[in-house]
Each structure stands twice: as C-alpha cells, then as structure tokens.
Design a protein around this motif. Structure first.
Motif, mmCIF file in Angstrom:
data_model
loop_
_atom_site.group_PDB
_atom_site.id
_atom_site.type_symbol
_atom_site.label_atom_id
_atom_site.label_comp_id
_atom_site.label_asym_id
_atom_site.label_seq_id
_atom_site.Cartn_x
_atom_site.Cartn_y
_atom_site.Cartn_z
ATOM 1 N N ALA A 29 0.832 -1.210 0.000
ATOM 2 C CA ALA A 29 0.000 0.000 0.000
ATOM 3 C C ALA A 29 0.863 1.255 0.000
ATOM 4 C CB ALA A 29 -0.910 0.011 1.223
ATOM 5 N N THR A 30 0.383 2.276 -0.717
ATOM 6 C CA THR A 30 1.074 3.561 -0.758
ATOM 7 C C THR A 30 0.291 4.570 0.069
ATOM 8 O OG1 THR A 30 1.791 3.073 -3.016
ATOM 9 C CG2 THR A 30 1.997 5.347 -2.265
ATOM 10 N N PRO A 31 0.856 5.046 1.180
ATOM 11 C CA PRO A 31 0.091 5.900 2.101
ATOM 12 C C PRO A 31 -0.227 7.269 1.532
ATOM 13 C CG PRO A 31 2.384 5.746 2.801
ATOM 14 C CD PRO A 31 2.214 4.776 1.674
ATOM 15 N N SER A 32 -1.384 7.786 1.900
ATOM 16 C CA SER A 32 -1.794 9.117 1.457
ATOM 17 C C SER A 32 -1.798 10.127 2.608
ATOM 18 C CB SER A 32 -3.180 9.069 0.805
ATOM 19 O OG SER A 32 -4.132 8.484 1.655
ATOM 20 N N PHE A 33 -1.214 9.724 3.740
ATOM 21 C CA PHE A 33 -1.124 10.620 4.893
ATOM 22 C C PHE A 33 0.303 10.653 5.419
ATOM 23 C CE2 PHE A 33 -5.541 9.487 4.722
ATOM 24 C CZ PHE A 33 -6.238 10.582 5.212
ATOM 25 N N ILE A 34 0.714 11.809 5.900
ATOM 26 C CA ILE A 34 2.023 11.977 6.528
ATOM 27 C C ILE A 34 1.879 12.856 7.759
ATOM 28 C CG2 ILE A 34 2.542 13.890 4.943
ATOM 29 C CD1 ILE A 34 5.515 13.258 5.376
ATOM 30 N N ARG A 35 2.581 12.470 8.823
ATOM 31 C CA ARG A 35 2.680 13.345 9.995
ATOM 32 C C ARG A 35 4.128 13.836 10.078
ATOM 33 N NH1 ARG A 35 0.166 11.248 15.243
ATOM 34 N NH2 ARG A 35 -1.592 12.552 14.583
ATOM 35 N N PRO A 36 4.369 15.140 9.941
ATOM 36 C CA PRO A 36 5.739 15.642 10.043
ATOM 37 C C PRO A 36 6.241 15.531 11.480
ATOM 38 C CG PRO A 36 4.190 17.464 9.895
ATOM 39 C CD PRO A 36 3.393 16.204 9.687
ATOM 40 N N PRO A 37 7.486 15.130 11.664
ATOM 41 C CA PRO A 37 8.033 15.034 13.021
ATOM 42 C C PRO A 37 7.859 16.345 13.791
ATOM 43 C CG PRO A 37 9.503 13.974 11.481
ATOM 44 C CD PRO A 37 8.440 14.651 10.657
ATOM 45 N N TYR A 38 7.508 16.214 15.066
ATOM 46 C CA TYR A 38 7.282 17.347 15.971
ATOM 47 C C TYR A 38 6.073 18.193 15.553
ATOM 48 C CZ TYR A 38 12.193 16.029 16.306
ATOM 49 O OH TYR A 38 13.361 15.303 16.371
ATOM 50 N N GLY A 39 5.354 17.751 14.517
ATOM 51 C CA GLY A 39 4.232 18.536 14.027
ATOM 52 C C GLY A 39 4.652 19.798 13.302
ATOM 53 N N LEU A 40 5.922 19.861 12.873
ATOM 54 C CA LEU A 40 6.452 21.076 12.260
ATOM 55 C C LEU A 40 6.381 21.005 10.737
ATOM 56 C CD1 LEU A 40 9.646 21.577 14.475
ATOM 57 C CD2 LEU A 40 7.409 22.685 14.719
ATOM 58 N N TYR A 41 5.895 22.060 10.129
ATOM 59 C CA TYR A 41 5.863 22.131 8.677
ATOM 60 C C TYR A 41 5.940 23.597 8.252
ATOM 61 C CZ TYR A 41 0.928 23.416 9.247
ATOM 62 O OH TYR A 41 -0.234 24.047 9.606
ATOM 63 N N ASN A 42 6.346 23.807 7.012
ATOM 64 C CA ASN A 42 6.384 25.150 6.445
ATOM 65 C C ASN A 42 5.891 25.085 5.005
ATOM 66 O OD1 ASN A 42 8.523 23.983 5.092
ATOM 67 N ND2 ASN A 42 10.113 25.177 6.149
ATOM 68 N N GLU A 43 6.076 26.153 4.267
ATOM 69 C CA GLU A 43 5.572 26.201 2.894
ATOM 70 C C GLU A 43 6.195 25.108 2.029
ATOM 71 O OE1 GLU A 43 3.058 27.536 -0.058
ATOM 72 O OE2 GLU A 43 3.117 28.152 2.053
ATOM 73 N N LYS A 44 7.494 24.857 2.209
ATOM 74 C CA LYS A 44 8.164 23.819 1.418
ATOM 75 C C LYS A 44 7.572 22.445 1.707
ATOM 76 C CE LYS A 44 12.285 24.921 2.843
ATOM 77 N NZ LYS A 44 13.754 24.885 3.045
ATOM 78 N N VAL A 45 7.317 22.160 2.962
ATOM 79 C CA VAL A 45 6.743 20.868 3.343
ATOM 80 C C VAL A 45 5.354 20.716 2.736
ATOM 81 C CG1 VAL A 45 5.976 19.435 5.275
ATOM 82 C CG2 VAL A 45 8.095 20.760 5.474
ATOM 83 N N LEU A 46 4.566 21.769 2.791
ATOM 84 C CA LEU A 46 3.219 21.730 2.224
ATOM 85 C C LEU A 46 3.262 21.487 0.715
ATOM 86 C CD1 LEU A 46 1.584 24.726 4.124
ATOM 87 C CD2 LEU A 46 1.081 22.301 4.464
#
Length: 250
Positions: free
Chosen positions: A133-150
């Motif tokens: 299976a290929t996952p369609s969800f990701i949780r970024p470590p520490y809950g941290l994200y920015n524009e590049k991650v998005l």
C-alpha cells in the motif's frame, strides 16, 4: 525573419516553463488537525515500528478499535529489518492504517525541497514494499511544517496530519498527567478527537492506552483510523507486497 521570431518565442516559452514551478509544487497540502466525522476518535501512534507493536494491536483488537500508525524508516531501528517489517505488515493486516512519519524523523522545516522529498519518498517506498500500500497521509516530526513541506506533500498527493489531543508521553510527563490530559478533553466532550501517542514508550502501552480506550468508550466515541475520521482514503493504491531483496536495507 518570421522563422527566427517563431524560434525565439518557442525558446522563451520553454525557459519560462522551466523556471515556473509545476502546478503540483505550487499547491499546498491539506492539513488535518481534527476529525470531521462526528462521534469519532482517532488514536494515533508515532515513531514505530517498535517492540510494543503486538501488545498494542492485541489491546486494540480486544476492544474492537482501529488506529493509525505513523512509521519512520530509520528511527527506533530500521523499518526493513525482519522484525520491524513483520511489525509493519502485522499492523496493516490487522486493519489499522499505516502512514508516513518520514524516513529519519528529521525536522522537515530545516531541510531543502530535495531533502524533504527524499524523507517522504524513502519511507513511502518501504511501506509500499512491505505492505503493498502507498500511504496518502504523513505526519511531520514534531508537528512542524512550512511552505516547502506543504508543497512537497501536495506534489506527493498526501495530507498532513496533526492532532488536537497530545497525551504528553514524549514530554516525559508522568502517567497521571497523561491520563489527566484525556480526562480534561473528555470533560469538554468535543464532537471528535484526534489523539497523539507514541508507540515506543512502555507507559503509553501498559497504562495510558488501556485507560484512554476505556474512557473514550465510556464517553461514546467510536475509535477509528484517521482516514475514517477525516472521510478520506488511507492509501493511493494497494497491491501485493514485494519480495525481500537486496534493496531492503537502511
């Protein structure tokens, strides 16, 4: 003259297209911080696969509960090791949702676009090999994200998952304080709950998890996967797992 002008315009169009980000890379991934299906609670577990997997799934099965596991590629051991690959496949076969927590649990906001993509791609590929299976969800470590991650997550057609209840196990607070976090939330009785736990702490497995399940059941919540509580599909595709070969290494 006409030919020269035509060629010049064609070259300009090509160079402009190359300089312009693709449509996907200009899009931003959906960020899920709470469930939307009323009456649901999603228990999630980060940082595995780890040695407590079978205890967790046994407890979930005993209470007819589905959960979501956000796996790393190489954090508490290598996901490709025979033991960890069996744990991943076991959770998947038990009907729990498998999702990405990146390859090495790095802070994605400190990385370049290429390195963010690599962190996501490597663990997705491992999950696909192990489960099919290929996952369609990701949780970024520490809950941290920015524009590049998005942008990278959007290009990979993945939703970013956060939480609205943090058990506090990763903060080294005591068991009573962790249970109190569930109690405080349940006293407010929100329509939905999206709870963050970690697979790697014995206090979570042996004390907090059974307490949380009991309290959530008593409060009338239906415990489901993140995909179910968000009304989305957990995977982009499903097929047969791959056979172990020389590529199964960290």
């Amino acid at each position: 003259m006409v030919l020269a002008l035509t060629l010049a315009m064609a070259c300009l169009a090509v160079s402009t297209a190359l300089a312009r980000p693709s449509l996907e890379m200009r899009q931003r991934a959906q960020v899920i911080s709470h469930c939307i299906v009323p009456g649901t609670a999603a228990l999630t577990f980060d940082d595995g696969p780890y040695e407590y997997m079978y205890e967790i799934t046994s407890m979930l099965r005993a209470h007819n509960v589905s959960a979501t596991f956000f796996f790393n590629g190489e954090n508490y051991g290598c996901i490709y090791s025979p033991e960890n690959a069996r744990r991943v496949k076991h959770a998947y076969d038990q009907g729990h949702q498998i999702a990405s927590h990146t390859w090495s649990h790095a802070d994605l906001t400190a990385l370049s676009l290429d390195k963010i993509s690599n962190e996501m791609q490597r663990v997705d590929k491992a999950i696909e090999k192990i489960t099919g299976a290929t996952p369609s969800f990701i949780r970024p470590p520490y809950g941290l994200y920015n524009e590049k991650v998005l942008r990278v997550a959007a290009a990979r057609r993945q939703s970013i998952v956060l939480w609205d209840l943090d058990s506090g196990d990763s903060l080294n607070i005591n068991i009573s304080a962790q249970k109190s976090r569930y109690d405080q939330t349940l006293r407010r009785h929100p329509k939905t709950i999206l709870a963050l736990n970690h697979e790697v702490y014995p206090s979570t497995v042996h004390s907090v998890l059974p307490y949380a399940i009991k309290q959530l059941h008593s409060a009338g919540y239906r415990m489901v996967t993140v995909a179910e509580c968000a009304g989305l599909s957990p995977y982009h595709s499903r097929s047969k797992p791959a056979h172990r070969d020389s590529s199964w290494h960290c």
